[in-house]
Design a protein around this motif. Structure first.
Motif, mmCIF file in Angstrom:
data_model
loop_
_atom_site.group_PDB
_atom_site.id
_atom_site.type_symbol
_atom_site.label_atom_id
_atom_site.label_comp_id
_atom_site.label_asym_id
_atom_site.label_seq_id
_atom_site.Cartn_x
_atom_site.Cartn_y
_atom_site.Cartn_z
ATOM 1 N N GLY A 1 -12.169 -44.563 110.025
ATOM 2 C CA GLY A 1 -11.205 -45.203 109.139
ATOM 3 C C GLY A 1 -9.844 -44.557 109.233
ATOM 4 N N GLU A 2 -8.860 -45.177 108.551
ATOM 5 C CA GLU A 2 -7.509 -44.630 108.505
ATOM 6 C C GLU A 2 -7.514 -43.262 107.838
ATOM 7 N N GLY A 3 -6.585 -42.404 108.280
ATOM 8 C CA GLY A 3 -6.526 -41.046 107.733
ATOM 9 C C GLY A 3 -6.358 -41.015 106.234
ATOM 10 N N SER A 4 -5.509 -41.911 105.692
ATOM 11 C CA SER A 4 -5.274 -41.931 104.247
ATOM 12 C C SER A 4 -6.516 -42.369 103.487
ATOM 13 N N GLU A 5 -7.288 -43.295 104.088
ATOM 14 C CA GLU A 5 -8.507 -43.758 103.427
ATOM 15 C C GLU A 5 -9.563 -42.657 103.402
ATOM 16 N N VAL A 6 -9.704 -41.956 104.527
ATOM 17 C CA VAL A 6 -10.662 -40.844 104.597
ATOM 18 C C VAL A 6 -10.262 -39.741 103.632
ATOM 19 N N GLU A 7 -8.954 -39.472 103.535
ATOM 20 C CA GLU A 7 -8.466 -38.442 102.615
ATOM 21 C C GLU A 7 -8.806 -38.805 101.172
ATOM 22 N N LYS A 8 -8.693 -40.076 100.824
ATOM 23 C CA LYS A 8 -9.039 -40.517 99.470
ATOM 24 C C LYS A 8 -10.522 -40.291 99.198
ATOM 25 N N VAL A 9 -11.363 -40.563 100.199
ATOM 26 C CA VAL A 9 -12.803 -40.334 100.046
ATOM 27 C C VAL A 9 -13.079 -38.852 99.799
ATOM 28 N N ILE A 10 -12.483 -37.990 100.600
ATOM 29 C CA ILE A 10 -12.753 -36.552 100.495
ATOM 30 C C ILE A 10 -12.193 -35.984 99.196
ATOM 31 N N ASP A 11 -11.016 -36.432 98.791
ATOM 32 C CA ASP A 11 -10.452 -35.963 97.514
ATOM 33 C C ASP A 11 -11.366 -36.340 96.353
ATOM 34 N N GLY A 12 -11.840 -37.596 96.359
ATOM 35 C CA GLY A 12 -12.731 -38.031 95.291
ATOM 36 C C GLY A 12 -14.026 -37.254 95.290
ATOM 37 N N ALA A 13 -14.587 -37.019 96.492
ATOM 38 C CA ALA A 13 -15.839 -36.266 96.591
ATOM 39 C C ALA A 13 -15.644 -34.826 96.136
ATOM 40 N N SER A 14 -14.505 -34.224 96.464
ATOM 41 C CA SER A 14 -14.242 -32.830 96.086
ATOM 42 C C SER A 14 -14.125 -32.683 94.572
ATOM 43 N N ASN A 15 -13.434 -33.608 93.929
ATOM 44 C CA ASN A 15 -13.314 -33.561 92.471
ATOM 45 C C ASN A 15 -14.676 -33.691 91.805
ATOM 46 N N LEU A 16 -15.496 -34.604 92.316
ATOM 47 C CA LEU A 16 -16.822 -34.789 91.737
ATOM 48 C C LEU A 16 -17.707 -33.582 91.969
ATOM 49 N N LEU A 17 -17.587 -32.968 93.139
ATOM 50 C CA LEU A 17 -18.395 -31.788 93.429
ATOM 51 C C LEU A 17 -18.066 -30.666 92.456
ATOM 52 N N ALA A 18 -16.779 -30.522 92.111
ATOM 53 C CA ALA A 18 -16.391 -29.501 91.131
ATOM 54 C C ALA A 18 -17.038 -29.775 89.782
ATOM 55 N N ASN A 19 -17.066 -31.047 89.374
ATOM 56 C CA ASN A 19 -17.698 -31.395 88.097
ATOM 57 C C ASN A 19 -19.200 -31.136 88.118
ATOM 58 N N CYS A 20 -19.845 -31.555 89.205
ATOM 59 C CA CYS A 20 -21.314 -31.455 89.279
ATOM 60 C C CYS A 20 -21.792 -30.025 89.497
ATOM 61 N N SER A 21 -20.935 -29.176 90.070
ATOM 62 C CA SER A 21 -21.367 -27.821 90.420
ATOM 63 C C SER A 21 -21.249 -26.829 89.289
ATOM 64 N N GLY A 22 -20.747 -27.267 88.142
ATOM 65 C CA GLY A 22 -20.762 -26.351 87.006
ATOM 66 C C GLY A 22 -19.476 -26.235 86.233
ATOM 67 N N THR A 23 -18.332 -26.681 86.798
ATOM 68 C CA THR A 23 -17.095 -26.551 86.037
ATOM 69 C C THR A 23 -17.127 -27.402 84.780
ATOM 70 N N SER A 24 -17.798 -28.567 84.854
ATOM 71 C CA SER A 24 -17.845 -29.419 83.662
ATOM 72 C C SER A 24 -18.638 -28.752 82.552
ATOM 73 N N SER A 25 -19.676 -27.976 82.915
ATOM 74 C CA SER A 25 -20.438 -27.274 81.887
ATOM 75 C C SER A 25 -19.605 -26.181 81.249
ATOM 76 N N ALA A 26 -18.570 -25.707 81.959
ATOM 77 C CA ALA A 26 -17.661 -24.713 81.394
ATOM 78 C C ALA A 26 -16.511 -25.365 80.646
ATOM 79 N N GLY A 27 -16.510 -26.694 80.590
ATOM 80 C CA GLY A 27 -15.473 -27.403 79.854
ATOM 81 C C GLY A 27 -14.341 -27.908 80.711
ATOM 82 N N ILE A 28 -14.386 -27.665 82.027
ATOM 83 C CA ILE A 28 -13.341 -28.138 82.928
ATOM 84 C C ILE A 28 -13.810 -29.433 83.577
#
Length: 371
Positions: free
Chosen positions: A104-131
């Motif tokens: 895919g286009e670079g900008s589209e792939v970047e959007k996928v990775i940015d979204g996945a990275s934000n979700l990974l932060a939530n699922c990996s424990g930051t959300s349990s710390a309130g972030i």
């Protein structure tokens, strides 16, 4: 409506991720975002209509449906399921680590990775710390405006730091700005001077960030100042600005502002960029103590440009628990002394991901009397 199918059944196999289109991957990320990012209460506009004229006090209180949203228990159970969370973490990690294999286009792939990275932060424990990391999307005449936010918890339980979370009123006002930019001064102008904008009690900065992004999308120069008082809130606000505008951008900045200081008879001089009048002032969910309306009236009187049809746009929730505080807006901004209420609307919103509930807001346009 968010599907209640568990991630281990709903997500495609890991080995097949690289051949999926960015659009398909974004759909799966949106599913995970709905599941693992707590929704913002009262954040989606359902309808809006004129309220009582300014000469009358509106006593409408919010209608909160007692009927639970469909499948709410299942969604809560999925959120708490440690196996499903672990599966989601592995899926997101694999996706991020194989970014170079995605088509895919670079900008589209970047959007996928940015979204996945934000979700990974939530699922990996930051959300349990309130972030909580969020991405909020608002339709606009020039396309979807996407704003990435980080919410942080109250600092030592101090309610003064409550602005570090995203509140529904900020979502509502942002949606209005994106949908009808001309209502907020974002129209073609003869002058090349930037439109001067001040957000009071900016919190996570959503409203100011949205205003800046909309202005940039239609080519209107702006100077947006996102102001707040509490140190940890300002620190998080600065981070959110950098996240959305990583290259130093003169269109938006954060600034300390103490509302109470402007209520004094002899307020102290303010540093740039707070030393000039504003064309637009924005405020959402900023009335939660009885004295706030008076302090905000002092701020608007000080900052709102008298020489133009400048306006203060204020959105506040109509809740029983804050009826006294919200009622002070009607008292303080009525009359001939200083800025006054020009118009008022009631906005009915649903809770993101829960269309069975409604929250009501009052939307005020306030300015110098045009009589």
């Amino acid at each position: 409506m968010l599907t209640t199918q568990p991630p281990s059944l709903h997500l495609p196999p890991l080995r097949g991720l690289p051949i999926l289109s960015p659009g398909a991957l974004i759909d799966y990320i949106e599913y995970l975002r709905g599941l693992y990012t707590p929704s913002v209460r009262g954040s989606k506009i359902r309808r809006r209509f004129p309220s009582d004229p300014p000469s009358q006090t509106n006593t409408t209180l919010p209608h909160i449906s007692s009927q639970p949203a469909p499948d709410l228990d299942q969604i809560a159970a999925l959120r708490a399921d440690q196996f499903e969370r672990a599966y989601t973490i592995r899926w997101l990690t694999y996706l991020i680590n194989n970014a170079e294999r995605l088509e895919g286009e670079g900008s589209e792939v970047e959007k996928v990775i940015d979204g996945a990275s934000n979700l990974l932060a939530n699922c990996s424990g930051t959300s349990s710390a309130g972030i909580i990391n969020r991405v909020l999307d608002f339709p606009s005449p020039r396309g979807v405006i996407s704003i990435a936010l980080r919410d942080i918890p109250l600092e030592n339980g101090d309610f003064n730091s409550v602005g570090a979370q995203t509140w529904g009123g900020a979502c509502v006002l942002s949606e209005m700005i994106a949908d009808r930019p001309a209502d907020f001064g974002l129209v073609a102008r003869d002058s090349t001077t930037a439109l001067r904008v001040l957000e009071l009690g900016a919190g996570t900065g959503l409203v100011g960030l949205t205003f800046t992004a909309v202005a940039n999308s239609i080519g209107i120069p702006v100077s947006v100042v996102c102001s707040d008082f509490y140190p940890s809130v300002l620190e998080n606000l600065a981070l959110n600005i950098t996240t959305n505008f990583p290259v130093q951008n003169p269109s938006i900045s954060s600034q300390f502002l103490d509302w109470s200081s402007l209520a004094d008879h002899h307020p102290p001089p303010l540093p740039p960029p707070l030393d000039v009048p504003c064309d637009v002032i924005l405020g959402a969910d900023i009335i939660y103590e009885p004295e706030h309306a008076s302090w905000i009236h002092a701020c608007v009187s000080h900052f709102l440009d008298r020489s133009k049809a400048s306006e203060f746009h204020l959105v506040i929730p109509l809740r029983q628990t804050h009826a006294l505080e919200s009622g002070t807006v009607e008292v303080v901004f009525r009359g001939n002394l200083g800025p006054t209420i020009l118009s008022k609307e009631t906005i009915v919103s649903d809770v993101e991901g829960n269309a069975a509930q409604e929250v009501e807001y009052a939307y005020y346009r306030i300015g110098w009397s045009r009589a």
